[in-house]
Design an enzyme around this catalytic site. Structure first.
Site, PDB file in Angstrom:
ATOM      1  N   LEU A  64       6.916   2.853   1.677  1.00 40.65           N
ATOM      2  CA  LEU A  64       7.667   1.801   1.860  1.00 40.65           C
ATOM      3  C   LEU A  64       8.583   2.195   3.066  1.00 40.65           C
ATOM      4  O   LEU A  64       9.365   3.059   2.970  1.00 40.65           O
ATOM      5  CB  LEU A  64       8.442   1.458   0.671  1.00 40.65           C
ATOM      6  CG  LEU A  64       7.371   1.456  -0.672  1.00 40.65           C
ATOM      7  CD1 LEU A  64       8.066   0.864  -1.911  1.00 40.65           C
ATOM      8  CD2 LEU A  64       6.189   0.249  -0.527  1.00 40.65           C
TER       9      LEU A  64
ATOM     10  N   MET B  52       0.988  -1.329   0.182  1.00 41.97           N
ATOM     11  CA  MET B  52       0.209  -0.097  -0.124  1.00 41.97           C
ATOM     12  C   MET B  52       0.832   1.320  -0.096  1.00 41.97           C
ATOM     13  O   MET B  52       0.326   2.386   0.207  1.00 41.97           O
ATOM     14  CB  MET B  52      -0.879   0.013   1.031  1.00 41.97           C
ATOM     15  CG  MET B  52      -1.798  -1.457   1.120  1.00 41.97           C
ATOM     16  SD  MET B  52      -3.678  -0.767   1.917  1.00 41.97           S
ATOM     17  CE  MET B  52      -3.093  -0.669   3.518  1.00 41.97           C
TER      18      MET B  52
ATOM     19  N   HIS C  80       9.078  -3.538   4.085  1.00 42.10           N
ATOM     20  CA  HIS C  80       8.423  -3.700   2.577  1.00 42.10           C
ATOM     21  C   HIS C  80       9.894  -4.226   1.591  1.00 42.10           C
ATOM     22  O   HIS C  80       9.883  -5.091   0.803  1.00 42.10           O
ATOM     23  CB  HIS C  80       8.071  -2.584   1.845  1.00 42.10           C
ATOM     24  CG  HIS C  80       6.716  -1.947   2.531  1.00 42.10           C
ATOM     25  ND1 HIS C  80       6.608  -0.888   3.268  1.00 42.10           N
ATOM     26  CD2 HIS C  80       5.443  -2.467   2.595  1.00 42.10           C
ATOM     27  CE1 HIS C  80       5.471  -0.906   3.677  1.00 42.10           C
ATOM     28  NE2 HIS C  80       4.614  -1.876   3.255  1.00 42.10           N
TER      29      HIS C  80
ATOM     30  N   GLN D 218      -2.705 -12.186   7.791  1.00 41.62           N
ATOM     31  CA  GLN D 218      -3.061 -11.842   6.126  1.00 41.62           C
ATOM     32  C   GLN D 218      -2.186 -12.825   5.416  1.00 41.62           C
ATOM     33  O   GLN D 218      -2.814 -13.409   4.456  1.00 41.62           O
ATOM     34  CB  GLN D 218      -2.596 -10.356   5.943  1.00 41.62           C
ATOM     35  CG  GLN D 218      -2.452 -10.081   4.513  1.00 41.62           C
ATOM     36  CD  GLN D 218      -1.704  -8.562   4.267  1.00 41.62           C
ATOM     37  OE1 GLN D 218      -2.647  -7.855   4.298  1.00 41.62           O
ATOM     38  NE2 GLN D 218      -0.653  -8.600   4.212  1.00 41.62           N
TER      39      GLN D 218
ATOM     40  N   LYS E  71       4.974  -9.786   9.482  1.00 40.56           N
ATOM     41  CA  LYS E  71       4.266  -8.777  10.355  1.00 40.56           C
ATOM     42  C   LYS E  71       2.595  -9.113  10.479  1.00 40.56           C
ATOM     43  O   LYS E  71       2.085  -9.062  11.515  1.00 40.56           O
ATOM     44  CB  LYS E  71       4.433  -7.388  10.133  1.00 40.56           C
ATOM     45  CG  LYS E  71       4.425  -6.611  11.350  1.00 40.56           C
ATOM     46  CD  LYS E  71       4.324  -4.960  10.931  1.00 40.56           C
ATOM     47  CE  LYS E  71       2.948  -4.425  10.708  1.00 40.56           C
ATOM     48  NZ  LYS E  71       2.588  -3.404  10.275  1.00 40.56           N
TER      49      LYS E  71
END
Lengths: 287, 287
Positions: free
Chosen positions: B39, B36, B43, B159, B155
């Site tokens: 960064l 999203m 990421h 998900q 993290k």
């Protein structure tokens, strides 16, 4: 002998093998026709379209338990695998994918796909599990086979609308081809479920196509009230004892929203229970 | 000058163009990192993994409105597209896919994907829309980009479990790679949302990683009662005024089912609201 000229159809039941074969077709066009087997001329018209358009054609035969409700006809759904293979081989199909239920739904399976709005109408009212089951299995089969072209019959008009929404909304790189409904010479829409009808019930089942023809005739004569058309259709079907109308919908062919007045392109679709079978039929009219 | 040696990263916002580029990579391995934006090193550790493993790497930057609830922080979600592109270009990423919301969710969009069970636990309780939104957008991005390898950070442990279930259940031909959580030198788990914390709140946020460290220490000392561990963690976090614990879960790392006793591999995961941000953190312990 003709049989000697036949190409041998390849039977595949494992996902890995199916994937490997699909990958080996890379660079050629791949067509896919998902079915639940017990193939009739309606299915074969889908197969022929694919054979005409694509370098390779894969047909799946899988009676998807997740699109049947608890009181529906999963257990009596007709099957004739040998006959199906014979037909597909004669037609020139490359591969028949015939997985079992555990292959498609292994232990711990917990994902589903839902298309909103259009699935709540027509068949969605009486078969709440149906389209969730259809969308999920169709997506799985698309992902395993990775075709560029898929073929669906307009007999299951709403299913086609769901598949089109699924392909568009989930960005699948697939062309969905609509193939017209195929009828028996006397007008009955071809369906694997027709096989479960007694000769008497089969005669009664003609009331579906007759009622659609009646609506078409009335519209040609200038009648546009959906209520009036629906009432005439009901009369024709109810005149046959033992028929039970699930719905008669007069609606927009894309959104499936009910219309009060037949104006522009209109779908007339119905579902009727006759004996052990729930039959569907439809037609498109222009006012 | 170093900048002259840089490869030019390609910015793509249209689905058709993205698809064309992906197809042009056929025969090479393609890695994908969905983000999203805004960064950070967390990421970038995903990106580095992809660059190491794959011939080509695509990173998406898309703040997915469908995974935010009505009272969540969509409007204040931080962004810095220029900074992100700079980082990705320096790292050697081939393509950044940066579609807008209308491209991903055009008018009439009505399909979603739902993973059951594991989505009802942990974050699923307080963010009921979240995983449906995540699963749907991730599937769309996978279908547009068609990577062989995708990279997700531990993290967002839950998900990751959802993406793994999605890939397995929908028969996607994709390897999901888990990449460890990255922390700031003082222990704070890296998150784009950290940027919305005041200096004071940032200090308070250290209580998350401290509470996890405390649980680890206690387990090493032989304490295995989930309740007792949870109470100690609560104390550490609640000692900081203005923190609001959403959940502290001590559970199986795969099924995410709560444990009463820490036995075998165990996930300790928590979510805490601090000022404008809802922060998550986790660790794995073995008894």
């Amino acid at each position: 002998m003709a049989t000697e000229l036949r190409q041998q159809v390849r039977m595949v039941s494992s996902i890995d093998e199916m994937r490997k074969i699909s990958k080996s077709f890379h660079g050629a066009t791949l067509g896919f026709v998902p079915t639940m087997g017990y193939l009739h001329d309606g299915h074969m018209s889908l197969v022929k379209q694919s054979l005409k358009l694509c370098d390779h054609t894969i047909v799946s035969i899988f009676v998807n338990p997740r699109q049947f409700g608890p009181n529906e006809d999963l257990d009596v759904y007709p099957h004739d695998l040998e006959g199906d293979i014979e037909k597909l081989e004669m037609a020139g199909v490359d591969v028949v994918f015939h997985p079992n239920s555990k292959t498609i739904y292994p232990d711990g399976f917990k994902t589903h796909v839902q298309v909103d709005e259009i699935t709540q109408r027509l068949c969605g009212n009486s078969r709440p599990r149906f389209f969730k089951g259809v969308a999920t299995v169709v997506l799985k089969l698309f992902n395993i086979i990775r075709p560029q072209h898929v073929f669906f019959g307009e007999k299951d008009w709403q299913q086609l609308a769901v598949v089109e929404a699924l392909v568009r909304d989930l960005n699948l790189d697939i062309s969905v081809h609509r193939v017209p409904l195929v009828r028996e010479p006397d007008g009955l829409a071809m369906s694997s479920r027709n096989r479960n009808l007694s000769p008497e019930e089969r005669t009664k089942a003609l009331s579906l196509s007759k009622s659609l023809q009646n609506a078409k005739d009335q519209i040609r004569q200038g009648i546009t009230s959906a209520n009036q058309l629906r009432e005439s259709m009901k009369k024709i079907i109810s005149a046959e004892s033992g028929t039970q109308i699930d719905y008669i919908s007069i609606c927009d062919p894309t959104s499936l929203q009910e219309k009060e007045v037949v104006k522009g392109r209109t779908l007339i679709a119905l579902a009727v229970k006759i004996g052990p079978a729930r039959l569907i039929d439809n037609c498109i009219v222009e006012d």
